[in-house]
Each structure stands twice: as structure tokens, then as C-alpha cells.
Design an enzyme around this catalytic site. Structure first.
Site: not given
Ligand code: PLP
Length: 444
Positions: A150, A245, A273
Site C-alpha cells: 500500500y 516507500d 507517520k
Molecule cells: C500509511 C502509508 C502510506 C500512506 O500514508 P498516509 O499518510 O496515510 O497518506 C503510504 N505508504 C505506506 C507504506 C504506508 O504505510
């Protein structure tokens, strides 16, 4: 279900009913809706350190921690002080502040592959912008992503996108143009052979490979030996941008991110995060040669009214300084949290053996995850294997048994768990006692 005064979630149920009237599904992000475990989501009233209290007065040891950001636990004094002091000086200017440079410098110091940083407001914005940048840099359009990873909800990334989508059972999202999805090539995580084949066919039109260095939005799946390095070699040989990511793993798997654990030097890194200390922040970052293409240094446009917001920068700075600074040679708060995560994961492994409930337990740094396997000895290395091999009913029984015993886990086994520096040895011991009882209850 009837509401009685003895219902431990009565107030949460009332609030959820009210929310559903005015908010789609009653939540502002689908993973909060408990669709994977049934029942109604628990509404929270407050948090302090490792603990949260819900609106019915139940207390929990929290392993969700806002889905990762709260590395120091809830309402850490250093973070609260930084936010309140900055709030008194102004919450936003729409003009540069010194805080942005300071946080960028700290990120560059912590993550060796990063030379320049652009701050945005969410992880979604970070990945979306990184992809645009990779396309601008290469003049190519195709991207490769891994099934079950994701990367936020941007159109071209909402293809085979893991947890939230997986829990809800939506194969893809309506509203994503077919032409956009068509430029996204997908392969199973850990399948380097399939990626190699994709590059053999499409190599010279692939702008970027985007990957979670630990696949933590489909549970907790580690990269197999050589997988990440294989991606690095393939992308380098084809002039493709490698995007890690690390929105979830950044400052969580290790101070330098999961890339530092596996020794990979990506071109671009996405952060989110933890970097915002509990406030909304994301960042995309990486090699100066590529980052210089971002406006106004270069032609790729990307902007944000609240980007680099001073409250969020102050919170992020307080979080990272506190987490990684050692006082008098003592373990850092990060190291403490990682130690607790190790104890918790080892404890779960022992309990799996003791109770005969087959689990696949993983942990790296301050993150962990476990799958309830249908068969002992089965292994999950990809989303296809996760879907095939996990026992959903057993997890659901375990989840609610843990809630009753005051332990709050992510309401889906397709999510990672998080430990903070505020979790002490008593919290871990209480959690493992609750887990033992809950495993026996879930065994059925
Ligand atoms: C949480 C997450 C996102 C998205 O971040 P948001 O702040 O919720 O838009 C993208 N990539 C990874 C790996 C994530 O865990």
C-alpha cells in the site's frame, strides 16, 4: 445488537451510529471501521504513554499507536511542549520557517541515501509526488508496484493495494481511470524473477519501481534475501528510479529506515507517520540530482498551502531528537522500544508453540506482525500466500479476546503492530499473559 449498561462498548456504539449518519461508513479512513473483525470500532477519548482510554472508560495497552507515528507513545511531554510553544508563536505562515531546514537536515543525517527533502502533508502525497518526479526525471510512464503493498490512495497506486483494500475485499477502486491503472504493472512481493521478466519486456519504459522494504500493509512480510538488492540492480541497469516507500518503516525499522537494515541505496525515499511526531506530515526525498527537478528548482510542479507546517515540523523535530538521542550512554528511546518489540515477538513465538496455534511472527526494530496460519509450517512471503494461508476467524476471536483483556491491536491481521518507548516491561508481560489466554480462547 441491544445496548445494555453492561455492554462494554455501549458509548462507542452510540457514537458510531451518530457518525455513520454524517460520515461515509462512520470513519475518515476505512481501516478504522473494523470490517475485518466485525463489531463496531472503538472510539477513543485519551491516550498517555503506551495506554489509551476509550469512551466507555475501558483502558488498553495500545499497539496501533495511530498506525505507527507515535514512536514515543501518546502525548509525550517533549512533543506536546514543542507543539504548544510553536502554536503560541503562530500555526502557519505560508512562508518558509527555519524549522523546515532543521528537520530536513536531521532527516538527511539519519538516512544516508537522502540528500534533499520536500515536505508534504501525508504519505499519500509523498508517494504520489515521488512517482510524478520519477516520471519527470526519466521521461517514462510505467511504474512497477507489488501486489499487497500500500502506498496511499493516489489513482495509479490503488492497484492491488493491500490492507484497507484487502480487508474490504475490493479488487481495485471504482473511479480510478483504466488508462491510469494500465500504466501500473504489478507483481507479487518477493518474486524477483517476475520483476526481471517485466524489465525484459518493458524495461526501457519503466519510470519507477516503488516498494515497501518490509511489506507491512498486508501483514508483516520481510524481503527475502537478495530481493531488495535485486530490485536495486535491475533499476540501476535500466535507468529506472527505485523508490523505497518508508512511510511506515522510516525511523521505525531502524533510525535510518529499513533501507539501512538491508543496506540498499534507493534513488528516492517516501516518509510519513513518525516524521510528523503525530501531526500530519509526509516527505519525499533522495538524490539531489533528481530532487533538483522539483519546482521551483526544476520543472516538476508540486505545492502545498500547509506543507512544512510549523506545528508539524516542531512535533517531528521533538520526536526524532528524543527518539534517537542517548542520555549519558543509556539506550535511546528507540533502542528501548526495539528491545520491547523483540521481547513481545519472542513471547508470541513461544506461545504459538505452547498453545499449538500456528503463527508466523515477524519483527524488525520497533515493528512486529503475526499471521494466524491455517497450517503449521506454512510460510507467507507474498500477498497471494497471505490470502491463501491465514485463518481469519481465529484472528477475529483473538482480536476481541485481547480487547476484553485490555490490549488494543490493529483490527486486521493484514496490518503491522507498533511498540513505543513508553511500553515498559510490565506492559509487555501483561500483553503476553493476555495473549496466552486469548490464543487458547481463539483455538476453539
Ligand atoms: C500509511 C502509508 C502510506 C500512506 O500514508 P498516509 O499518510 O496515510 O497518506 C503510504 N505508504 C505506506 C507504506 C504506508 O504505510
Amino acid at each position: 445488537m441491544t445496548l445494555t449498561t453492561t455492554d462494554r462498548y455501549a458509548r462507542s456504539k452510540e457514537l458510531f451510529a451518530a457518525a455513520q449518519a454524517v460520515i461515509p461508513g462512520g470513519v475518515n479512513s476505512p481501516v478504522r471501521a473494523f470490517r475485518g473483525v466485525g463489531g463496531t470500532p472503538i472510539f477513543f477519548a485519551s491516550g498517555s504513554g503506551a495506554h489509551v482510554e476509550d469512551v466507555d472508560g475501558n483502558r488498553y495497552i495500545d499497539y496501533v499507536l495511530s498506525w505507527g507515528p507515535l514512536l514515543l507513545g501518546h502525548a509525550h511531554p517533549a512533543v506536546i511542549q514543542a507543539i504548544t510553544e510553536q502554536a503560541a508563536r503562530g500555526t502557519s505562515f505560508g512562508a518558509p520557517t527555519a524549522l523546515e531546514t532543521e528537520l530536513a537536515e536531521l532527516v538527511i543525517k539519519l538516512v544516508p541515501s537522502i540528500e534533499q527533502v520536500r515536505f508534504v502533508n501525508s504519505g499519500t502525497e509523498a508517494t504520489m509526488s515521488a512517482l510524478r518526479l520519477a516520471r519527470a526525471h526519466t521521461g517514462r510512464e510505467k511504474i512497477v508496484k507489488f501486489i499487497g503493498c500500500y502506498h496511499g490512495h493516489a489513482d495509479m497506486l490503488l492497484v492491488q493495494a493491500g490492507s484497507g483494500v484487502a480487508t474490504l475485499g475490493l479488487p481495485d477502486s471504482p473511479g480510478v481511470p483504466a488508462s491510469t491503472a494500465a500504466a501500473t504493472l504489478t507483481v507479487e512481493y518477493n518474486d524477483l524473477e517476475a520483476v526481471t521478466e517485466l524489465f525484459r519486456v518493458h524495461g526501457d519504459s519503466i519510470a519507477a519501481v516503488i516498494v515497501e522494504p518490509i511489506a507491512a500493509n498486508m501483514g508483516f512480510v520481510l524481503p527475502e534475501p537478495g530481493f531488495l538488492q535485486g530490485l536495486r540492480d535491475l533499476t540501476r541497469n535500466h535507468g529506472t528510479v527505485l523508490i523505497m516507500d518508508e512511510v511506515m518503516t522510516g525511523f521505525r525499522a531502524a533510525p535510518g529506515g529499513a533501507q539501512s537494515v538491508w543496506g540498499i541505496d534507493p534513488d528516492l525515499t517516501c516518509l510519513g507517520k513518525v516524521i510528523g511526531g503525530g501531526l500530519p506530515v509526509g516527505a519525499y526525498a533522495g538524490k539531489k540530482e533528481i530532487m533538483q527537478k522539483v519546482a521551483p528548482a526544476g520543472p516538476m510542479y508540486q505545492a502545498g498551502t500547509l506543507s512544512g507546517n510549523p506545528l508539524a515540523m516542531a512535533a517531528g523535530l521533538a520526536m526524532l531528537h528524543t527518539a534517537f538521542d542517548s542520555i549519558d550512554g543509556a539506550p535511546t528511546p528507540f533502542q528501548r522500544a526495539a528491545g520491547r518489540a523483540q521481547t513481545l515477538a519472542d513471547g508470541m513465538r513461544s506461545l504459538s508453540e505452547e498453545t499449538g496455534v500456528p503463527l508466523q511472527v515477524g519483527n524488525v526494530g520497533t515493528m512486529f506482525g503475526f499471521y494466524f496460519l491455517k497450517d503449521a509450517g506454512a510460510k507467507v512471503r507474498s500477498y497471494a500466500e497471505a490470502k491463501q494461508r491465514v485463518d481469519a476467524d481465529r484472528f477475529t476471536r483473538f482480536f476481541w479476546a485481547m480487547c476484553e483483556r485490555g490490549v488494543y491491536l490493529a483490527p486486521s491481521q493484514f496490518e503491522a503492530g507498533f511498540v513505543s518507548s513508553a511500553h515498559d516491561t510490565v506492559d509487555i508481560a501483561v500483553t503476553l499473559t493476555a495473549a496466552r489466554e486469548s490464543l487458547l480462547a481463539a483455538r476453539g
